[in-house]
Motif scaffolding. Sequence first.
Motif, mmCIF file in Angstrom:
data_model
loop_
_atom_site.group_PDB
_atom_site.id
_atom_site.type_symbol
_atom_site.label_atom_id
_atom_site.label_comp_id
_atom_site.label_asym_id
_atom_site.label_seq_id
_atom_site.Cartn_x
_atom_site.Cartn_y
_atom_site.Cartn_z
ATOM 1 N N HIS A 292 22.179 19.654 34.860
ATOM 2 C CA HIS A 292 22.568 20.985 34.383
ATOM 3 C C HIS A 292 21.720 22.028 35.096
ATOM 4 N N VAL A 293 22.364 22.918 35.837
ATOM 5 C CA VAL A 293 21.665 23.985 36.559
ATOM 6 C C VAL A 293 21.623 25.214 35.662
ATOM 7 N N PRO A 294 20.446 25.773 35.386
ATOM 8 C CA PRO A 294 20.333 26.931 34.502
ATOM 9 C C PRO A 294 21.113 28.142 35.037
ATOM 10 N N HIS A 295 21.410 29.023 34.120
ATOM 11 C CA HIS A 295 22.222 30.192 34.459
ATOM 12 C C HIS A 295 21.605 31.010 35.596
ATOM 13 N N GLU A 296 20.307 31.267 35.538
ATOM 14 C CA GLU A 296 19.666 32.099 36.554
ATOM 15 C C GLU A 296 19.790 31.474 37.934
ATOM 16 N N LEU A 297 19.654 30.158 38.027
ATOM 17 C CA LEU A 297 19.818 29.494 39.318
ATOM 18 C C LEU A 297 21.273 29.542 39.778
ATOM 19 N N ARG A 298 22.184 29.410 38.819
ATOM 20 C CA ARG A 298 23.610 29.519 39.174
ATOM 21 C C ARG A 298 23.905 30.888 39.764
ATOM 22 N N MET A 299 23.357 31.930 39.145
ATOM 23 C CA MET A 299 23.585 33.285 39.652
ATOM 24 C C MET A 299 22.950 33.475 41.030
ATOM 25 N N ALA A 300 21.806 32.822 41.253
ATOM 26 C CA ALA A 300 21.183 32.899 42.579
ATOM 27 C C ALA A 300 22.087 32.249 43.629
ATOM 28 N N CYS A 301 22.671 31.094 43.265
ATOM 29 C CA CYS A 301 23.597 30.416 44.183
ATOM 30 C C CYS A 301 24.849 31.259 44.424
ATOM 31 N N GLN A 302 25.318 31.921 43.368
ATOM 32 C CA GLN A 302 26.486 32.793 43.517
ATOM 33 C C GLN A 302 26.166 33.949 44.463
ATOM 34 N N THR A 303 24.965 34.499 44.345
ATOM 35 C CA THR A 303 24.566 35.578 45.250
ATOM 36 C C THR A 303 24.544 35.084 46.693
ATOM 37 N N ILE A 304 24.033 33.877 46.895
ATOM 38 C CA ILE A 304 24.018 33.307 48.245
ATOM 39 C C ILE A 304 25.446 33.183 48.777
ATOM 40 N N SER A 305 26.370 32.709 47.930
ATOM 41 C CA SER A 305 27.754 32.531 48.383
ATOM 42 C C SER A 305 28.399 33.874 48.709
ATOM 43 N N GLN A 306 28.057 34.919 47.945
ATOM 44 C CA GLN A 306 28.627 36.239 48.213
ATOM 45 C C GLN A 306 28.110 36.796 49.539
ATOM 46 N N VAL A 307 26.798 36.622 49.782
ATOM 47 C CA VAL A 307 26.244 37.068 51.060
ATOM 48 C C VAL A 307 26.817 36.233 52.200
ATOM 49 N N LEU A 308 26.944 34.929 51.962
ATOM 50 C CA LEU A 308 27.516 34.058 52.986
ATOM 51 C C LEU A 308 28.950 34.483 53.313
ATOM 52 N N SER A 309 29.719 34.824 52.277
ATOM 53 C CA SER A 309 31.097 35.274 52.497
ATOM 54 C C SER A 309 31.130 36.507 53.385
ATOM 55 N N LEU A 310 30.243 37.449 53.095
ATOM 56 C CA LEU A 310 30.200 38.668 53.911
ATOM 57 C C LEU A 310 29.792 38.355 55.348
ATOM 58 N N GLN A 311 28.819 37.480 55.499
ATOM 59 C CA GLN A 311 28.361 37.123 56.833
ATOM 60 C C GLN A 311 29.432 36.369 57.619
ATOM 61 N N ILE A 312 30.148 35.482 56.929
ATOM 62 C CA ILE A 312 31.238 34.761 57.603
ATOM 63 C C ILE A 312 32.276 35.756 58.107
ATOM 64 N N SER A 313 32.665 36.691 57.238
ATOM 65 C CA SER A 313 33.653 37.700 57.636
ATOM 66 C C SER A 313 33.139 38.527 58.804
ATOM 67 N N ALA A 314 31.856 38.912 58.744
ATOM 68 C CA ALA A 314 31.286 39.745 59.806
ATOM 69 C C ALA A 314 31.249 39.000 61.131
ATOM 70 N N LEU A 315 30.768 37.736 61.113
ATOM 71 C CA LEU A 315 30.674 36.969 62.349
ATOM 72 C C LEU A 315 32.056 36.615 62.901
ATOM 73 N N GLN A 316 33.013 36.342 61.989
ATOM 74 C CA GLN A 316 34.382 36.088 62.452
ATOM 75 C C GLN A 316 34.962 37.337 63.109
ATOM 76 N N THR A 317 34.683 38.501 62.511
ATOM 77 C CA THR A 317 35.165 39.755 63.088
ATOM 78 C C THR A 317 34.551 39.988 64.462
ATOM 79 N N LEU A 318 33.259 39.708 64.583
ATOM 80 C CA LEU A 318 32.595 39.846 65.888
ATOM 81 C C LEU A 318 33.207 38.892 66.915
ATOM 82 N N GLU A 319 33.486 37.658 66.483
ATOM 83 C CA GLU A 319 34.078 36.678 67.384
ATOM 84 C C GLU A 319 35.469 37.110 67.823
ATOM 85 N N ILE A 320 36.239 37.645 66.876
ATOM 86 C CA ILE A 320 37.578 38.132 67.221
ATOM 87 C C ILE A 320 37.478 39.291 68.211
ATOM 88 N N SER A 321 36.520 40.190 67.971
ATOM 89 C CA SER A 321 36.329 41.320 68.889
ATOM 90 C C SER A 321 35.938 40.821 70.277
#
Length: 745
Positions: A292-321
Amino acid sequence: MTPLDTQTFETLLANCADEPIRFPGAIQPHGLLLTLSEPDLHIQQISANVENLFGLAPAALLDQPLATLTGPQASAIVEQAAQFAGQVDVPPLELTLQGIAYEGLLHRDNGLLILELELKPDQAELVGTMAKIRNLSRVLQSLQAAKTLPALYDICVKEIQALTGYDRVLIYRFQEEGHGQVIAEASSPSMELFKGMFFPASDIPEQARELYRTHWLRIIPNADYTPVELVPRLRPDTQQPLDLSGATLRSVSPIHCQYMKNMGVLSSMSISLMDGDRLWGLISCGHRTPLHVPHELRMACQTISQVLSLQISALQTLEISRQREAKMDALVRLNSAMVQGPENVFDGLAQEHALLMDLTQASGVAILEDNVLHRYGQCPKPEQIRELYQWFKQNDAPVFSTHNLSTLFAPAADYKDIASGLLAMSLPKPVDNGVLWFRTEVKESIPWSGDPRKPLNLESSETGLRLSPRTSFELWKVEMDGISIKWSHGDLFAANDLRRSALENDLARQVRREQQAVRARDELVAVVSHDLRNPMTIISMLCGMMQKTFSSDGSHASRRITTAIDTMQQASSRMNILLEDLLDTSKIEAGRYTISAQSLDVTQIFEEALSLLMPLASEKQVELTFHAEPDLQIHADPERLFQVLSNLISNAIKFTPADGKIVVAAMSNGDDIVFSVRDSGKGIPAEQLPHIFDRYWTAKEGNASGTGLGLYISQGIIKAHGGQLLAESTPGEGSEFRFTVPKIS
């Protein structure tokens, strides 16, 4: 399977896809869930495990104030927090119930407040959690500093594994075809590795993907659990199942729990990766034992996934450019070739066929323009290309691409070795046209986690046949044929940009051809008018001389010759008028009709018109009158304005019977002078009125003696003055033509 078994399997598969995963009517047992009415916070539903946790019967708590369960202090905290329910980044509530510390999570669903309670970590666990969270800033900085997508993925899986302690952390990316591939992995040494493997689309059904798309995180601490039902199972207010999409404790499909066990894990956490509003992939965590992962750690992982999502979009956009930028030089050169093409844009592309193939890294290219077909490199046969083109055109897509052509167009299986990939574009023209790029077949061995053709098993149970998840995740290699290397974003951009340039160049060619045609027509009309005007003038003069000669002789033969000469003079005069009208019409259509405006007195214009046209009106016994407001001055071309008045009044005289009336008037109206010619003639039929300003309208109207250009030219003259020419008519009562000319103030 027998046909019956297959049908049963398909039915069960459909039932599985329709499983109400949002409305399970139960929760996982590691917490307590209750729904509350607002604003009184009375309990409407509660999970049955309240009796085990608090020694209270679920039925006895229904419709009771929340304080009955939590006490007044905790109830007040919930009441105060309710106004923020649903907002992002709201920390969990700290509630003490019967001396035990809980974390409370609030959200709303269709008018109900949903409260979830989980045990708060003990002090030692809390200290460890906070120590890990303090490193979150460093983790996020590492993600933002990553320069490539593989490096980004690797940082993510390693950091989430370090934060949570899961045995395995994967990044799973969804493919266009629906299935997914593991593209990054951090696993304990004893775990089976899945990096690079593909998983069938059925492993994550469509409705599960939609939940991932709308909610960032899902956790299952122990897949070997017994669901805890809600009491009552249906909402009291609507008698409908409670939507638990946003609930952390939501019970999951038993098929999924069995899937986890078959995969060798008992606990899991899934976090969404988004590209805008589109579900791009998942961070999938698994552990061999309950965790069982505590709520605070879950939210930390969610934050990582949100930043990762933005970075993936940014790097994909750069690659497309970057991909697009790499195509620009070739596109500029191809555009120049299209401009210089001798007959059409496709001729220009054919001259640069090697560059055209390099543009998309194609192994062959076909260029089609009507009956002409060019083929370069490895291409299907001409008749196969034309058949393929007709199919592509029916798809109504200006640019089309596939790396598995034979699955979409069955005849392509005959030439899949040279054309498994197709990228095509065409222009909206009445003839067959387009560019078709081909890619050869690439034999590929794709590693699947288990047999992709058997994503689910059919087994017997006490209640009959049922579906169960597959039990094998061993490497299963599938030889793929009929596929090519995929077309990249840069390839698709290049095809679209080339089509845009081709369309612009083709339209420019059409405009130039039309301009050349107009110039050629104008030159022809001018030459014909000039070359005919002189002979017609000579014919008219000779007719006049001959008429004088024969008029003195009163013999019958002389009278016949005189009549013939009169006819010749009338035809010659009509020919001259027609020539003038053709010249005016040509100028109007080419937009080169000009006027020489000057100050004019309206009364003087009317006097000249009266002296010229009154004899014609008197001959038909038609009353012709002119009325003008005093001192009207206009800015107009005298010859052209007189031409309009003469045409309108002559038409009125022509179509007004004896004893009829024609009134010509002029009056001031703002900055304009309004001229009107009103007659009491037979009028114009309603169906003909919209066409009277068309060229050659007299053919419709039935007046064979006119050129059919008078009203058309008159309208052009008035427009050149900046005015309007309009007509109204009532059959049997007469017609009125009105036009405006700017006045001099």
